[in-house]
Design a protein around this motif. Sequence first.
Motif, PDB file in Angstrom:
ATOM      1  N   THR A 219       0.083  57.052  20.106  1.00  0.00           N
ATOM      2  CA  THR A 219       1.192  56.240  19.377  1.00  0.00           C
ATOM      3  C   THR A 219       0.226  55.922  18.114  1.00  0.00           C
ATOM      4  N   GLN A 220      -0.947  55.236  18.192  1.00  0.00           N
ATOM      5  CA  GLN A 220      -1.654  54.595  17.034  1.00  0.00           C
ATOM      6  C   GLN A 220      -1.905  55.612  16.080  1.00  0.00           C
ATOM      7  N   PHE A 221      -2.282  56.749  16.500  1.00  0.00           N
ATOM      8  CA  PHE A 221      -2.672  57.801  15.757  1.00  0.00           C
ATOM      9  C   PHE A 221      -1.591  58.553  15.129  1.00  0.00           C
ATOM     10  N   ILE A 222      -0.520  58.883  15.576  1.00  0.00           N
ATOM     11  CA  ILE A 222       0.759  59.461  14.932  1.00  0.00           C
ATOM     12  C   ILE A 222       1.392  58.578  14.182  1.00  0.00           C
ATOM     13  N   SER A 223       1.355  57.197  14.340  1.00  0.00           N
ATOM     14  CA  SER A 223       1.730  56.263  13.080  1.00  0.00           C
ATOM     15  C   SER A 223       1.133  56.392  12.006  1.00  0.00           C
ATOM     16  N   LYS A 224       0.135  56.932  11.908  1.00  0.00           N
ATOM     17  CA  LYS A 224      -0.749  57.032  10.710  1.00  0.00           C
ATOM     18  C   LYS A 224      -0.489  58.370   9.801  1.00  0.00           C
ATOM     19  N   LEU A 225       0.149  59.230  10.655  1.00  0.00           N
ATOM     20  CA  LEU A 225       0.316  60.719  10.035  1.00  0.00           C
ATOM     21  C   LEU A 225       1.446  60.495   8.858  1.00  0.00           C
ATOM     22  N   SER A 226       1.327  61.583   7.923  1.00  0.00           N
ATOM     23  CA  SER A 226       2.265  61.685   6.701  1.00  0.00           C
ATOM     24  C   SER A 226       3.734  61.978   7.342  1.00  0.00           C
ATOM     25  N   LYS A 227       3.610  62.893   8.493  1.00  0.00           N
ATOM     26  CA  LYS A 227       4.803  63.262   8.911  1.00  0.00           C
ATOM     27  C   LYS A 227       4.878  63.722  10.534  1.00  0.00           C
ATOM     28  N   VAL A 228       5.720  63.153  11.195  1.00  0.00           N
ATOM     29  CA  VAL A 228       5.921  63.231  12.633  1.00  0.00           C
ATOM     30  C   VAL A 228       7.254  63.764  13.026  1.00  0.00           C
ATOM     31  N   GLN A 229       7.594  64.653  13.688  1.00  0.00           N
ATOM     32  CA  GLN A 229       8.804  64.888  14.220  1.00  0.00           C
ATOM     33  C   GLN A 229       8.718  64.825  15.836  1.00  0.00           C
ATOM     34  N   LEU A 230       9.723  64.063  16.256  1.00  0.00           N
ATOM     35  CA  LEU A 230       9.524  63.467  17.433  1.00  0.00           C
ATOM     36  C   LEU A 230      11.126  63.883  18.351  1.00  0.00           C
ATOM     37  N   SER A 231      12.003  64.315  17.698  1.00  0.00           N
ATOM     38  CA  SER A 231      13.486  64.487  18.192  1.00  0.00           C
ATOM     39  C   SER A 231      13.533  65.558  19.563  1.00  0.00           C
ATOM     40  N   GLU A 232      14.679  65.325  20.198  1.00  0.00           N
ATOM     41  CA  GLU A 232      15.279  66.251  21.200  1.00  0.00           C
ATOM     42  C   GLU A 232      14.190  66.260  22.324  1.00  0.00           C
ATOM     43  N   ASN A 233      13.458  65.234  22.696  1.00  0.00           N
ATOM     44  CA  ASN A 233      12.582  65.283  23.833  1.00  0.00           C
ATOM     45  C   ASN A 233      13.159  64.099  24.825  1.00  0.00           C
ATOM     46  N   PRO A 234      13.180  64.569  26.344  1.00  0.00           N
ATOM     47  CA  PRO A 234      13.773  63.410  27.166  1.00  0.00           C
ATOM     48  C   PRO A 234      12.920  62.132  27.380  1.00  0.00           C
ATOM     49  N   TRP A 235      12.878  61.349  26.082  1.00  0.00           N
ATOM     50  CA  TRP A 235      11.959  60.354  26.194  1.00  0.00           C
ATOM     51  C   TRP A 235      12.806  59.095  27.167  1.00  0.00           C
ATOM     52  N   GLN A 236      11.774  58.525  27.789  1.00  0.00           N
ATOM     53  CA  GLN A 236      12.110  57.316  28.735  1.00  0.00           C
ATOM     54  C   GLN A 236      11.678  56.046  28.191  1.00  0.00           C
ATOM     55  N   CYS A 237      12.456  55.156  28.756  1.00  0.00           N
ATOM     56  CA  CYS A 237      12.270  53.782  28.147  1.00  0.00           C
ATOM     57  C   CYS A 237      11.265  52.913  29.203  1.00  0.00           C
ATOM     58  N   SER A 238      10.303  53.665  29.599  1.00  0.00           N
ATOM     59  CA  SER A 238       9.347  53.087  30.764  1.00  0.00           C
ATOM     60  C   SER A 238       8.393  52.169  29.893  1.00  0.00           C
TER      61      SER A 238
END
Length: 649
Positions: free
Chosen positions: A229-248
């Motif tokens: 998470t720390q790594f991708i927060s510094k990227l210029s573009k990240v696409q995360l949608s349409e995954n079965p994200w859980q609120c663990s």
Amino acid sequence: MGETYLYFESNDLTQLPNTSTQDYNNLRRLHLANNNLTNIQINQLPKNLEYLDIRNNNITSLDPNVASFLLERKDNISVEQSGIYWKCNCNNTSLLNYLKLKEKEEDYDDYMYHEINSRVNFHHIKGPCPESCTCCVNGYEDQFIINCTSKALETFPTLPNKILGEPSLLLDNNLIETLSTSSLRNSTLRELHLKHNSLTHIHLDQLPSNLRVLDIRQNNFTGLDDDVTQFISKLSKVQLSENPWQCSCKFIQFLAHLKKVNFTEYQAALRRCSGQEYCPELCICCKEDESQRFIINCSNLGLPEMPAELPITENATLLFENNNLQTLDNSTKIIGLNQLKELHLRYNNLTKIEVLPKNIQFLDIRNNSLTILNESVREFLTQKSNMSSLTIFISGNNWICHCKEIRFFRFTKNLAENIKDLCKTECHDSRLFVSLEEIDLCPEKIPRYVIYFTSFIMLSCLLSFLQCFWKSIVMWLYEKRLFLKLTTRLEKGTETKYDCFLAYCHKDSHLVSEYVERLEHGRNRLRLCFYERDWLAGEPIPDCICHSVENSKCIVILMTKNFLKSVWGRLEFRLALHATSKDLYKRLIVIIYPGVENFDELDGELNSYLKLNTYLIRNDTNFWNKLIYTLPHKIINEDEDIEMINIEH
């Protein structure tokens, strides 16, 4: 003419001739290896060409017309291109298709009957393109694309760590379940497209350190680790949608990032684990896997008040620590408050609590500014402790401990099993709750006459003690140089050269050293006179005795058996006795040593003096205190440097 072959290898040829002569068009084999060719145009190729050798030239691309020409005659023209490192533009589809065909060719020359190298190398990776993938340059020369889209790949392609330019890897629409773990972290990839695969987890060492763009849409991710998470927060573009994200809650840092960059996906994650999409603004909501608690985390935000609305769900816990909450009173109207089972309020500025959730099972109010809990809150908590398990933490506050608040003290004692940190809880005056009893807060009043009587008895005992031991106390204080202004005696008479004259028999010379050590070198620093040191050689003894007695404030006689037998000793005694009778301020001090017991055997004058005057006994345990106090008193500055005389030889 028959078949014509042209061998023009290992020269400095930079381009082919633009010619359409019959003889040139009749060339069947054109050998151009090891030259400096950079490009080939369609009008530079013989029309009847069957074999072209362009190995080890500087060619990086072919004109689309040339590529189409070779592609159309793929069954009739054989091309050798080893040693060429291609920079093929992604729009040059003819060349891309032709190079794909070259990769599938058998490595054999039907004309020359020898093996040939059909391997196609690319400039940016210094080797062949991964199997089933297409490698090309998009737009400008540095933007290198490895396109493996829709190839039904199940494994991550093998790539070199160092790829030139700005490399992008396209792996969309495949069947990949895990990424490569072979040094992918050190890869120079700038873009990684993984849309529509079967990925469930990703580690930090599976992400190139120079990555700028990451697309992991339409996979099977449920959460990302904190370091990822720390790594991708510094990227210029990240696409995360349409995954079965859980609120663990183990992915709480990722959930905070997801809420920030893609609120819709965050709401979907909440809906999967709690059945609702709402979470207070600025707060992060998650669900613990083991306890199934729904955590509303609003800690460390500096908030002055609690959210006006909380998610209404079972087993809810509100973390509201390290904020600026000051009161929780009856005017507080919070939707969903009564659904809370746990309320964490550590490190706020709470001074008053009047209302608590009705379903509360855990309350943490440590490290606030509370001084008391009002009666309604105490009754509520007592009732809850009787009905169900209740856990409370209250330490780190300014609890008032005095008789007016005895009911609060009784409340803490009654709920001692529920208050888990009672052993650490302190009053405002730093007394521990567990060390106190009710009598400590509300002591019984003692009648005044008992106080007066006790005080009188104690004062009487003190006065009696001082009367009995006053002299010993004063001697001790003086010997220790304490309260000198009170214990020092004012010396009268004329000032003399010596404070004390030691009179002793020459056989007792060994006794002198302790007096020098204690009196001259000690705290009082008296000036002593004795014959071994202070008498001048050649002077008559009687004159020396008279001179020493006259120039001393006191005469100390060391009364030993040897002294009684000494003629000079008796003379010293008589002269001293005579001097003290003439000078009332001059004192004679006699010290009786062991062995001198029967005064009746002494001569008449000495016998009479010892019977009528006091003396000191050397074996007395308090001898030195008495002697020092009897000798002349002096107030000495401890910092003064006084020259001491060493009598040891």
